[in-house]
Design a protein around this motif. Structure first.
Motif, short mmCIF file in Angstrom:
data_model
loop_
_atom_site.label_atom_id
_atom_site.label_comp_id
_atom_site.label_asym_id
_atom_site.label_seq_id
_atom_site.Cartn_x
_atom_site.Cartn_y
_atom_site.Cartn_z
N LEU A 171 -37.58 -43.01 -11.88
CA LEU A 171 -37.16 -42.52 -10.36
C LEU A 171 -36.45 -44.40 -10.07
O LEU A 171 -35.53 -44.66 -9.88
CB LEU A 171 -37.20 -42.02 -9.99
CG LEU A 171 -37.03 -41.88 -9.32
CD1 LEU A 171 -35.34 -40.93 -8.45
CD2 LEU A 171 -37.67 -40.50 -7.93
N LEU A 225 -34.33 -38.62 -16.38
CA LEU A 225 -35.29 -39.38 -16.06
C LEU A 225 -36.97 -39.61 -16.96
O LEU A 225 -37.16 -38.77 -17.81
CB LEU A 225 -35.98 -38.40 -14.50
CG LEU A 225 -35.01 -39.07 -13.50
CD1 LEU A 225 -35.96 -37.84 -12.08
CD2 LEU A 225 -34.75 -40.28 -12.56
N ASP A 271 -39.90 -41.22 -15.61
CA ASP A 271 -41.61 -41.48 -15.47
C ASP A 271 -42.01 -39.76 -16.48
O ASP A 271 -42.02 -38.79 -16.54
CB ASP A 271 -41.48 -40.19 -14.44
CG ASP A 271 -39.97 -40.88 -12.97
OD1 ASP A 271 -40.54 -41.51 -12.52
OD2 ASP A 271 -38.95 -40.88 -12.78
N ARG A 273 -43.24 -35.82 -13.32
CA ARG A 273 -42.21 -34.99 -12.70
C ARG A 273 -42.18 -35.96 -11.05
O ARG A 273 -42.65 -35.27 -10.03
CB ARG A 273 -42.19 -33.72 -12.79
CG ARG A 273 -40.23 -33.16 -12.47
CD ARG A 273 -40.39 -31.98 -11.63
NE ARG A 273 -41.02 -30.98 -13.38
CZ ARG A 273 -39.23 -31.02 -13.83
NH1 ARG A 273 -38.27 -30.81 -13.42
NH2 ARG A 273 -39.65 -29.88 -14.88
N PRO A 274 -41.07 -36.32 -11.02
CA PRO A 274 -41.04 -36.62 -9.39
C PRO A 274 -40.26 -35.66 -8.48
O PRO A 274 -39.92 -34.74 -8.63
CB PRO A 274 -39.41 -37.44 -9.31
CG PRO A 274 -39.64 -38.51 -11.14
CD PRO A 274 -39.40 -37.32 -11.35
N PRO A 302 -36.37 -35.56 -6.69
CA PRO A 302 -35.46 -36.58 -7.72
C PRO A 302 -33.76 -36.56 -6.78
O PRO A 302 -33.03 -37.51 -6.89
CB PRO A 302 -35.59 -36.69 -9.02
CG PRO A 302 -35.46 -34.89 -9.29
CD PRO A 302 -36.15 -34.86 -8.00
N ARG A 346 -32.68 -38.22 -4.03
CA ARG A 346 -33.19 -38.94 -3.96
C ARG A 346 -32.12 -40.32 -4.87
O ARG A 346 -31.41 -41.27 -4.32
CB ARG A 346 -34.70 -39.54 -4.05
CG ARG A 346 -35.23 -38.87 -3.21
CD ARG A 346 -36.85 -38.79 -3.93
NE ARG A 346 -37.12 -40.43 -3.99
CZ ARG A 346 -38.34 -40.71 -4.46
NH1 ARG A 346 -39.20 -39.25 -5.27
NH2 ARG A 346 -38.70 -41.36 -4.39
N TRP A 400 -35.04 -33.76 -17.13
CA TRP A 400 -36.67 -35.07 -17.23
C TRP A 400 -37.14 -34.88 -18.51
O TRP A 400 -37.30 -33.89 -19.22
CB TRP A 400 -37.82 -34.26 -16.05
CG TRP A 400 -38.99 -34.91 -16.52
CD1 TRP A 400 -39.31 -36.14 -15.78
CD2 TRP A 400 -40.06 -34.05 -16.09
NE1 TRP A 400 -40.85 -36.61 -16.31
CE2 TRP A 400 -40.89 -35.03 -15.84
CE3 TRP A 400 -41.02 -32.78 -16.67
CZ2 TRP A 400 -42.43 -34.94 -16.70
CZ3 TRP A 400 -41.78 -32.65 -17.03
CH2 TRP A 400 -43.24 -33.41 -16.37
#
Length: 387
Positions: free
Chosen positions: A281, A302, A304, A307-308, A311, A314, A327
């Motif tokens: 992200l 994503l 990452d 998990r953000p 997301p 954003r 994800w």
């Protein structure tokens, strides 16, 4: 005679929730300019004008606007129905529409009744084969006592038998164009086409269409050439990310006294491009190399490890047309590939809940969260171990 071959408009379709009707109107109304500039005599539309059997009033209005613009530009129009269309609705008032130069070919019983249009070399017979649901079409075709085999191959073979019989009965050399909405072997599909599989088989061989000067195919959304006289125009817009490399277009087909003389591609404008991005992200939000994708419809993956939070909101601050998010953590999920019985073996309810949190979030619960789980399961007496 010059023919413009198009198909699969899918008016009223959305793209991951985004309304495409305005883009569809702009791109397809531009075909009237192509008709004028290229001296097109006939526009053929090989099915799926609409995206659903009962289109919205707005979609019908846009379709009317486009067809009227094509007629005003000087082209006759021949169209047939696809698997997304309602053939009876689309073909309503066909006899009246034909007086104005709009020829609707949607009835199975009339597929061997051509639209006859003339140029300086004589007549050209345009036959429209609507999408043939195998069982329904077979029953309809068998009413005259002629045996019809089952499946897509059976009904299309019978349709072409009737068409070639009509052609041969006209005497002399009559040039011919067939519109067909089908999956022909050798064509390449994409993710946005509705499957028409019957008994595991949805394709028909190209040999079914032997002897026709030009076959204008619809159903597959990528423009492609199976043989010089056998082509898909594809959809005018991309309807899935699998089509992001397609060069959306129409075919300009020339017939001379002997039949097919030439075919040229006319590339259509792209209202909004499609792109796929992969990364963390933070990288996607800050890296300058992604700026070129800011105006595209985006599918984002994503990577990452955790998990953000929130997301998509954003990401849409930078990429307002991001429409799909996935994800896939770089190291993979802990239980990826495990069968259910393996994933739960030897675990009690608290352990299963902790694993669920880890799988969804990408990180193990902390001590506070584990304590809350212990308290919750203790209150309901749940400490059963799965064997």
């Amino acid at each position: 005679m010059r023919i413009l071959h198009t198909s699969d408009w899918h008016l009223g379709r959305t793209f991951h929730g985004r309304d495409l009707l305005g883009d569809q109107r702009d791109v397809l109304a531009g075909l009237a300019d192509v008709v004028r500039a290229e001296g097109v005599d006939v526009v053929v539309i090989a099915g799926d004008l609409y995206d659903r059997a009962v289109p919205s009033g707005e979609a019908v209005g846009v379709c009317h606007h486009i067809l009227a613009a094509l007629r005003e530009a000087g082209a006759a129009i021949v169209l047939t129905s696809g698997n997304h269309d309602s053939a009876p609705r689309l073909g309503a008032y066909a006899d009246f529409a034909a007086v104005g130069g709009l020829h609707l070919r949607t009835r199975v019983s009339a597929l061997d009744e051509p639209v006859m249009l003339d140029d300086e070399h004589g007549p050209v017979a345009f036959y429209g084969i609507p999408y043939l649901d195998p069982e329904t079409a077979r029953q309809s075709m068998a009413r005259d006592g002629h045996r019809v085999a089952s499946g897509h191959i059976g009904v299309l073979t019978e349709a072409m038998r009737r068409i070639t019989a009509d052609l041969s009965g006209r005497g002399g050399r009559t040039r011919s164009v067939v519109l067909a909405h089908a999956f022909v072997t050798g064509g390449q599909g994409s993710e946005s086409e509705r499957r028409i599989t019957v008994g595991g088989v949805e394709q028909v061989p190209a040999t079914v269409f032997e002897g026709i000067d030009y076959v204008a195919l619809g159903h597959l959304h990528g423009p492609q050439t199976l043989r010089p006289e056998l082509r898909y125009s594809g959809s005018p817009l991309a309807y899935s990310f699998s089509e992001r490399a397609h060069q959306k277009s129409v075919w300009l087909v020339d017939l001379d006294a002997d039949g097919l003389a030439a075919v040229r591609r006319h590339v259509l404008p792209v209202p909004r491009g499609l792109a796929v991005l992969t990364g963390t992200l933070d990288d996607l939000l800050t890296a300058p190399e992604h700026e070129s994708s800011a105006d595209c419809y985006l599918s984002i993956t994503l990577t990452d490890a955790v998990r953000p939070l929130d997301p998509m909101r954003r990401l849409q601050d930078r990429f307002p047309h991001a429409v799909h998010l996935d994800w896939q953590p770089a190291g993979g999920l802990a239980n990826a590939g495990l069968h259910y019985s393996e994933a739960v073996r030897g675990k009690n309810d608290r352990d299963l809940a902790a694993s669920f949190i880890a799988d969804c979030r990408g990180s193990e619960p902390d001590d506070t969260e584990l304590r809350l789980l212990d308290e919750a399961f203790h209150s309901i007496g749940g400490e059963k171990v799965r064997s």
